[in-house]
Design an enzyme around this catalytic site. Structure first.
Site, PDB file in Angstrom:
ATOM      1  N   GLU B  51       0.811  -1.218   0.000  1.00  0.00           N
ATOM      2  CA  GLU B  51       0.000   0.000   0.000  1.00  0.00           C
ATOM      3  C   GLU B  51       0.844   1.268   0.000  1.00  0.00           C
ATOM      4  OE1 GLU B  51      -0.564  -2.617   1.900  1.00  0.00           O
ATOM      5  OE2 GLU B  51      -2.655  -3.224   1.655  1.00  0.00           O
ATOM      6  N   PHE B 113     -11.265  -7.849  13.803  1.00  0.00           N
ATOM      7  CA  PHE B 113     -10.201  -8.281  12.904  1.00  0.00           C
ATOM      8  C   PHE B 113      -9.872  -7.159  11.911  1.00  0.00           C
ATOM      9  CE2 PHE B 113      -8.831 -10.381   8.920  1.00  0.00           C
ATOM     10  CZ  PHE B 113      -7.594 -10.792   9.389  1.00  0.00           C
ATOM     11  N   GLN B 114      -8.602  -6.841  11.813  1.00  0.00           N
ATOM     12  CA  GLN B 114      -8.098  -5.769  10.942  1.00  0.00           C
ATOM     13  C   GLN B 114      -8.742  -4.418  11.233  1.00  0.00           C
ATOM     14  OE1 GLN B 114      -8.061  -7.276   6.844  1.00  0.00           O
ATOM     15  NE2 GLN B 114      -6.009  -8.058   7.288  1.00  0.00           N
ATOM     16  N   LYS B 163     -17.493  -1.298   6.316  1.00  0.00           N
ATOM     17  CA  LYS B 163     -17.997  -2.228   5.301  1.00  0.00           C
ATOM     18  C   LYS B 163     -19.523  -2.185   5.200  1.00  0.00           C
ATOM     19  CE  LYS B 163     -17.057  -6.827   3.514  1.00  0.00           C
ATOM     20  NZ  LYS B 163     -16.391  -8.114   3.756  1.00  0.00           N
ATOM     21  N   MET B 481      24.506   8.911   1.551  1.00  0.00           N
ATOM     22  CA  MET B 481      24.339  10.176   2.261  1.00  0.00           C
ATOM     23  C   MET B 481      24.659  10.008   3.745  1.00  0.00           C
ATOM     24  SD  MET B 481      23.844  13.280   1.739  1.00  0.00           S
ATOM     25  CE  MET B 481      22.824  13.942   0.437  1.00  0.00           C
TER      26      MET B 481
HETATM   27  C1  TPP Z   1      12.680   5.644   4.968  1.00  0.00           C
HETATM   28  C2  TPP Z   1      13.983   6.298   5.256  1.00  0.00           C
HETATM   29  N1  TPP Z   1      14.828   5.749   6.154  1.00  0.00           N
HETATM   30  C3  TPP Z   1      16.020   6.343   6.400  1.00  0.00           C
HETATM   31  C4  TPP Z   1      16.378   7.493   5.776  1.00  0.00           C
HETATM   32  C5  TPP Z   1      17.714   8.157   6.083  1.00  0.00           C
HETATM   33  N2  TPP Z   1      18.559   8.177   4.880  1.00  0.00           N
HETATM   34  C6  TPP Z   1      18.666   9.268   4.097  1.00  0.00           C
HETATM   35  S1  TPP Z   1      19.639   9.024   2.756  1.00  0.00           S
HETATM   36  C7  TPP Z   1      19.979   7.459   3.235  1.00  0.00           C
HETATM   37  C8  TPP Z   1      20.884   6.581   2.399  1.00  0.00           C
HETATM   38  C9  TPP Z   1      20.330   6.313   1.064  1.00  0.00           C
HETATM   39  O1  TPP Z   1      21.144   5.374   0.404  1.00  0.00           O
HETATM   40  P1  TPP Z   1      20.967   5.134  -1.141  1.00  0.00           P
HETATM   41  O2  TPP Z   1      19.553   4.970  -1.489  1.00  0.00           O
HETATM   42  O3  TPP Z   1      21.872   4.037  -1.571  1.00  0.00           O
HETATM   43  O4  TPP Z   1      21.408   6.511  -1.772  1.00  0.00           O
HETATM   44  P2  TPP Z   1      22.877   7.185  -1.848  1.00  0.00           P
HETATM   45  O5  TPP Z   1      22.930   8.214  -0.769  1.00  0.00           O
HETATM   46  O6  TPP Z   1      23.888   6.112  -1.676  1.00  0.00           O
HETATM   47  O7  TPP Z   1      22.905   7.817  -3.192  1.00  0.00           O
HETATM   48  C10 TPP Z   1      19.339   7.145   4.423  1.00  0.00           C
HETATM   49  C11 TPP Z   1      19.457   5.862   5.127  1.00  0.00           C
HETATM   50  C12 TPP Z   1      15.444   8.045   4.882  1.00  0.00           C
HETATM   51  N3  TPP Z   1      15.670   9.206   4.257  1.00  0.00           N
HETATM   52  N4  TPP Z   1      14.273   7.431   4.623  1.00  0.00           N
END
Ligand code: TPP
Ligand code: MG
Lengths: 186, 583
Positions: B51, B113-114, B163, B481
């Site tokens: 979803e 349920f749900q 529902k 990042m």
């Molecule tokens: C759902 C979620 N969890 C954690 C983060 C924190 N976060 C930001 S960038 C990142 C790394 C992303 O890695 P990747 O997709 O490989 O991109 P890259 O920076 O290597 O280009 C994380 C863990 C986030 N933005 N969203």
């Protein structure tokens, strides 16, 4: 690279100002908020305050227009002028909110709160409690040989003052309704 | 008016609202609605795999068309899975309508349920939501939901339908007869305030337009008016991540994106301007950095449809509440009527200064003939897709910032990225939503390998519905990042920022039945990109890139805009682990 050395809550090294820039000037404002009387609306208003870290000092709500399905929420809140302005703007953008009035800013208003006090005691204290209640125009709405329940309507300050006086005389419980307020004049 | 079941009302109301496609996933509490969907052909249903994917697809659809997107989910887990997408849409002001099933009214509150308190859970992440307990109110509520989602500052709404309400019958309220309540946000800007803006336009010595997602949300007319205003005033213009495309990247007044990873010339212009004209942006912390030092010498004008945005984080001198299109129309009308004047003596000096800043060429990176630099991969992607009918989505991370820096957007609605919430896992489903809306266009998701895995199940959706989305994964085998922040702010302690045990993306593509391409040699890049573009179907493109590349420019924590870092050489001793309290 040097190791981390960050004091808890310190903000001098952060990219953003973590301290409230106008932390000094705290004002109290009474807001009247006219809303659709539908389920979930009060939760939305309260959620706005808790979610954004605003204060609620007092809150009352009841339907005021049965035909129009409208309720009036009176909320007393505190904050810097900027925060108060934000609170009003945030309230105003909620979909079920029809009107937001800042009774503190829009001119003179009357504010009233109802409170019930249970005071128990014997002898001198009991007589003194009754005497003070008369001076404050509090009504006795229940009494036993060892207790009274007083009812009083007034400003929150007046209720606070009465509570302070009752405390050494055997104050057991207080119930307060919170503030209801209207602007003065036509 | 016609008598019908609640389930039929849902489908009828969607048709009346002009909905052509719904992204959804069935379950017990929405079966009556699915039954109705089965018995008609006007509305297409895209069966997702999760979803969250449905909501991001609806977002991608909405951002790329300007029309609201619709998702349909079941009660309980279906609804809770939608929460991230709703929050994402709230943060980026995207109009979507989520319809959720609920246990029958007589079971609400019994831990059935749900059962989940869906309106309770989604209240803080929707613009408005409704639990409809009476079939007689259902169709009107759905029409109101569309009204609220699209009027004023757009946003997500949710309608929760038990529902038994779907089974019961009542009279259908057509769209025109639905009370759209008192909700009529102000769209016309105050003329006196606009006159103050015109005064500033006439006298500014160092002006700057700072535009955001509000220009895009206001519709194509807003972008057209913005272009007129920029051309006629000859003022420089920068934009937030969300606003890319409202002014063309090829336009001569374009400074590029501003903010934490924005361009040097854009950030220094923001720091040095004397008049800042914010159009539909919201002074996000990624833009302002330290508020105290943000654009310290400027008079600030803020145009926004949401009154609560004005003076929220930055105090402005002129606040104009209104829809960007209508406000810009009035700005142009007044300014032209007064003779289209600007401070012609001062502007050339400002442009000369900007030209010097541009000469720094802040996006310069060291290319390599042995490893693919992510920036280079994007430059080649840009070059090889130039002029195509192209839409870009992204995941979240370094690749997202590089995409914003190295890809050029000539038009609004061509760039879909999770800005406010920064939701990893947004890009793949969003790309499918975009492709569904634009079947013949080229839709590319610029992804990081870690983000992409978060919703990769949606490749099944892409296959089933023949959405030829291109998944351009800049695979650095790192949560890049995060790794960059750990390098710069946490003493190079790389705690859990390696992407370990990655799947073989080519085999994964084969498993889904689409095409997989892997490259790691810069010499193969162009051919591989062409192969991806030529393939008539979804592609998973595993572009192995330099693992430790950092994304620059970067405004380090604790520094104002005029002290940004331009490259690795700059970082030595500059950040000193300061400001790590921030995200
Ligand atoms: C759902 C979620 N969890 C954690 C983060 C924190 N976060 C930001 S960038 C990142 C790394 C992303 O890695 P990747 O997709 O490989 O991109 P890259 O920076 O290597 O280009 C994380 C863990 C986030 N933005 N969203
Ligand atoms: Mg990565």
């Amino acid at each position: 690279m040097s190791a981390l050395n960050i004091k808890k809550g310190s903000s001098s090294h952060s990219a953003y100002e973590l301290r409230d820039p106008n932390g000094e000037l705290i004002e109290s404002h009474t807001l009247a908020v006219v809303v659709d009387n539908e389920s979930g609306v009060l939760a939305r208003v309260i959620g706005l305050f808790s979610g954004r870290g605003y204060n609620i000092d007092s809150l009352t709500v009841a339907e005021v227009d049965h035909e129009g399905h409208l309720s009036r929420i009176t909320v007393v809140t505190r904050g810097t002028p900027q925060v108060i302005a934000q609170i009003k703007a945030q309230l105003d953008r909620l979909v079920p909110v029809h009107e937001v009035h800042d009774l503190t800013a829009e001119g003179p208003s009357v504010q009233r709160e109802l409170a019930l006090f249970k005071v128990s005691g014997k002898g001198e204290a009991r007589i003194e409690a009754l005497r003070l209640a008369e001076i404050f125009r509090a009504n006795v709405v229940d009494s036993t040989l060892e207790s009274f329940v007083f009812e009083m309507t007034g400003t929150p300050e007046k209720i606070d003052a009465f509570a302070d006086l009752m405390r050494p005389l055997g104050l057991r419980e207080i119930a307060r309704t919170g503030v209801a307020a209207l602007s003065r004049g036509a | 008016m016609q008598q019908m079941t609640g389930a039929r009302m849902v489908v009828q109301a969607l048709k009346d609202q002009g909905v052509e496609v719904v992204f959804g996933y069935p379950g017990g509490a929405v079966l009556p609605i699915y039954d109705e969907i089965f018995q008609q052909n006007d509305i297409r249903h895209i069966l997702v795999r999760h979803e969250q994917g449905a909501v991001h697809m609806a977002e991608g659809y909405a951002r790329s068309t300007g029309k609201p997107g619709v998702a349909l989910v079941t009660s309980g887990p279906g609804a809770t899975n939608a929460v991230t997408g709703l929050t994402d849409a709230l943060m980026d002001s995207i109009p979507i309508i989520v319809i959720s099933g609920q246990v029958p009214t007589f079971m609400i509150g019994t831990d059935g349920f749900q059962e989940a308190d869906t309106v309770g859970i989604t209240r803080p992440c929707t613009k408005m939501n409704w639990l409809v307990k009476d079939t007689a109110k259902l169709s009107e509520t759905i029409h109101q939901a569309f009204h609220v989602a699209t009027k004023g500052r757009p946003g997500p709404v949710l309608v929760d339908i038990p529902k038994d309400v779907q089974f019961a019958t009542a009279l259908y309220t057509p769209r025109e007869q639905a009370k759209t309540s008192h909700y009529q946000p102000r769209v016309r800007g105050d003329e006196a305030q606009i006159a103050k803006l015109v005064d500033l336009i006439e006298t500014a010595e160092r002006p700057l337009f700072y535009t955001g997602g509000g220009v895009i949300n206001s519709g194509r007319a807003a972008s057209a008016l913005l272009r007129e205003l920029v051309a006629e005033t000859d003022f420089p213009i920068t934009s937030t991540l969300m606003g890319l495309g409202s002014y063309p990247a090829s336009g001569k007044n374009w400074l590029g994106m501003l903010g934490m990873h924005g361009l040097y010339e854009a950030n220094l212009s923001m720091h040095g301007c004397d008049v800042m004209i914010n159009i539909g942006a919201r002074f996000d912390d990624r833009i302002t950095g330290r508020i105290k030092d943000f654009s310290p010498h400027s008079k600030k004008v803020h145009i926004d449809i949401d009154p609560s945005s004005i003076n929220k984080v930055v105090r402005v001198d002129v606040g104009i509440v209104g829809d960007v299109t209508l406000v810009l129309e009035e700005v142009l009308r007044q300014w032209r009527a007064r003779g289209s004047k600007t401070n012609r003596a001062a502007l050339p000096k400002w442009w000369a200064q900007i030209t010097q800043w541009r000469a720094v060429k802040c996006l310069t990176y060291k290319n390599s003939s042995t490893v693919i630099k992510p920036q280079h991969a994007l430059e080649r992607l840009e070059a090889l897709t130039k002029g195509m009918d192209r839409y870009i989505t992204t995941e979240v991370g370094q690749h997202q910032m590089w995409a914003a820096q190295f890809l050029g957007f000539e038009d609004p609605n061509r760039w879909m990225t999770s800005g406010g919430l920064g939701t990893m896992g947004y890009g793949l489903p969003a790309s499918i939503g975009v492709q569904v809306a634009h079947p013949d266009a080229l839709v590319i998701n610029v992804a990081g390998e870690a983000s992409w895995l978060m919703n990769m199940q949606e490749m099944g959706t892409a296959m089933q519905f023949r959405a030829p989305v291109k998944q351009f994964i800049l695979n650095n085998e790192r949560l890049g990042m995060v790794r960059q922040w750990q390098e710069l702010l946490h003493g190079e302690r790389y705690s859990s920022s390696w992407s370990e045990s990655l799947p073989d993306f080519v085999k994964l593509a084969e498993a889904f039945g689409c095409k997989g391409i892997r490259i790691d040699d810069p010499a193969d890049l162009d051919e591989a990109i062409k192969e991806m573009l030529a393939y008539n179907g979804p592609v998973i493109f595993d572009c192995r890139v330099e693992k430790h590349e950092n994304c620059f420019p970067m405004i380090p924590s604790g520094k104002p805009h005029n002290e940004m870092l331009l490259g690795d050489a700059d970082t030595q001793g500059v950040i000193e682990a300061k400001g790590a309290v921030l995200v």
